[in-house]
Motif scaffolding. Structure first.
Motif, PDB file in Angstrom:
ATOM      1  N   ASP A  79      -1.903  -8.610  -1.941  1.00 21.28           N
ATOM      2  CA  ASP A  79      -1.137  -9.698  -1.657  1.00 21.28           C
ATOM      3  C   ASP A  79      -1.110 -10.298  -0.060  1.00 21.28           C
ATOM      4  O   ASP A  79      -0.339 -11.034   0.435  1.00 21.28           O
ATOM      5  CB  ASP A  79       0.357  -9.383  -1.849  1.00 21.28           C
ATOM      6  N   GLY A  80      -2.488 -10.206   0.458  1.00 23.07           N
ATOM      7  CA  GLY A  80      -2.769 -10.733   1.668  1.00 23.07           C
ATOM      8  C   GLY A  80      -3.903 -11.706   1.610  1.00 23.07           C
ATOM      9  O   GLY A  80      -4.880 -11.291   1.062  1.00 23.07           O
ATOM     10  N   GLN A 183      -2.308 -14.184   6.343  1.00 21.99           N
ATOM     11  CA  GLN A 183      -1.356 -14.572   5.694  1.00 21.99           C
ATOM     12  C   GLN A 183      -0.971 -14.016   4.549  1.00 21.99           C
ATOM     13  O   GLN A 183      -1.461 -13.821   3.357  1.00 21.99           O
ATOM     14  CB  GLN A 183      -1.218 -16.149   5.251  1.00 21.99           C
ATOM     15  N   ASN A 184       0.457 -13.382   4.524  1.00 18.21           N
ATOM     16  CA  ASN A 184       0.842 -12.480   3.163  1.00 18.21           C
ATOM     17  C   ASN A 184       1.428 -13.622   2.121  1.00 18.21           C
ATOM     18  O   ASN A 184       1.783 -14.679   2.618  1.00 18.21           O
ATOM     19  CB  ASN A 184       1.983 -11.586   3.965  1.00 18.21           C
ATOM     20  N   ARG A 189       8.385 -18.469  -0.979  1.00 16.65           N
ATOM     21  CA  ARG A 189       8.200 -19.561   0.304  1.00 16.65           C
ATOM     22  C   ARG A 189       6.508 -19.303   0.882  1.00 16.65           C
ATOM     23  O   ARG A 189       5.987 -20.212   1.164  1.00 16.65           O
ATOM     24  CB  ARG A 189       8.994 -18.983   1.414  1.00 16.65           C
ATOM     25  N   ASP A 190       6.028 -17.695   0.697  1.00 16.38           N
ATOM     26  CA  ASP A 190       4.677 -17.677   1.140  1.00 16.38           C
ATOM     27  C   ASP A 190       3.691 -18.432   0.222  1.00 16.38           C
ATOM     28  O   ASP A 190       2.772 -18.962   0.760  1.00 16.38           O
ATOM     29  CB  ASP A 190       4.437 -16.152   1.151  1.00 16.38           C
ATOM     30  N   LYS A 191       4.135 -18.454  -0.854  1.00 15.77           N
ATOM     31  CA  LYS A 191       2.990 -19.180  -1.838  1.00 15.77           C
ATOM     32  C   LYS A 191       3.231 -20.580  -1.507  1.00 15.77           C
ATOM     33  O   LYS A 191       1.911 -21.288  -1.393  1.00 15.77           O
ATOM     34  CB  LYS A 191       3.503 -18.991  -3.440  1.00 15.77           C
ATOM     35  N   GLY A 216      -9.183 -19.327  11.290  1.00 13.74           N
ATOM     36  CA  GLY A 216      -8.331 -18.325  11.748  1.00 13.74           C
ATOM     37  C   GLY A 216      -7.204 -18.840  12.461  1.00 13.74           C
ATOM     38  O   GLY A 216      -6.724 -18.931  13.335  1.00 13.74           O
ATOM     39  N   ARG A 217      -6.532 -19.818  11.569  1.00 10.79           N
ATOM     40  CA  ARG A 217      -5.234 -20.437  12.108  1.00 10.79           C
ATOM     41  C   ARG A 217      -4.367 -20.014  10.857  1.00 10.79           C
ATOM     42  O   ARG A 217      -4.708 -20.027   9.818  1.00 10.79           O
ATOM     43  CB  ARG A 217      -5.369 -21.788  12.263  1.00 10.79           C
TER      44      ARG A 217
END
Length: 222
Positions: A79-80, A183-184, A189-191, A216-217
């Motif tokens: 999931d990362g 990014q997890n 919201r993460d999706k 890398g951002r």
């Protein structure tokens, strides 16, 4: 190798259907014959192991022990999303001679943080969530020696609890610092955050850590 639990049957169905979904085909409805046109697929060999609905993260590892063949292995939660260089992590792990190596990433303080040794080569403990941004956290990419499976007692063992804490107490958990993208994807919201990054790349940017290329951002929290 995928340690299947909840909805594991859907993961199996994905791979069972992968060949037909990835290629053009002609179906003769009268004879029920299927012809695959210009067949092409990925050179993957995937083991889908049923490791139980209620099994914890450490227990899932122990259940697939026979598939690992007594060799060092890589481990991730799945999931990362990251551009971490796996070969570099493996090389670092081999140099350190530790039983396990965790990839550390920099992320705001909603996550628990890693407490590192003065030389930053070993993990000494885990700190609780902090209001201060910038702590290094467990990025979820490990390289492990097969001996770590002896630290797992059974299905109820959580990898992040007794096994990792024991490795820490024995000085056997090395840390590889990743300053690139991470990014997890734990929540909706993460999706949405990752989807927006993929779709347009026009949102505000913030660099987590002290380096990294354009990849890398990560998006600044909105």
């Amino acid at each position: 190798m995928i340690c299947c639990g909840y909805k594991g049957h859907l993961i199996k169905k994905y791979f069972l259907d992968f060949f037909h979904r990835s290629n053009d085909m002609t179906i003769d409805l009268a004879t029920n014959e299927i012809e695959v046109n210009r067949p092409a697929s990925e050179p993957w060999r995937v083991t889908l192991a049923d490791t139980g609905l209620e099994t914890m993260t450490g227990g899932r590892l122990r259940r697939v022990r026979d598939y690992l063949g007594g060799e060092p292995f890589c481990l991730t939660y799945g999931d990362g999303v990251s551009d971490v260089d796996i070969r570099a992590v493996i090389g670092f792990h081999e140099e350190q001679g530790a039983l396990a190596t965790v990839t550390a990433v920099q992320q705001p303080g909603r996550f628990g943080a890693l407490d590192l040794s003065p030389d930053a080569m070993r993990v000494r403990g885990f700190r609780e969530k902090s209001a201060t941004d910038g702590h290094l956290i467990n990025g979820g990419f490990f390289v492990c020696q097969p001996e770590v499976l002896d630290y797992v007692e059974g299905d109820e063992t959580v990898w992040e609890e007794e096994p990792l804490k024991r490795l820490v107490s024995e000085g056997q958990l090395a840390v590889y610092r990743h300053h690139g993208f991470w990014q997890n994807m734990d929540t909706l919201r993460d999706k949405h955050l990752l989807q927006k990054m993929w779709d347009d790349g026009t949102a505000r940017w913030k660099v987590w850590g002290d380096g990294g290329s354009d990849l890398g951002r990560a998006l600044a929290a909105e």
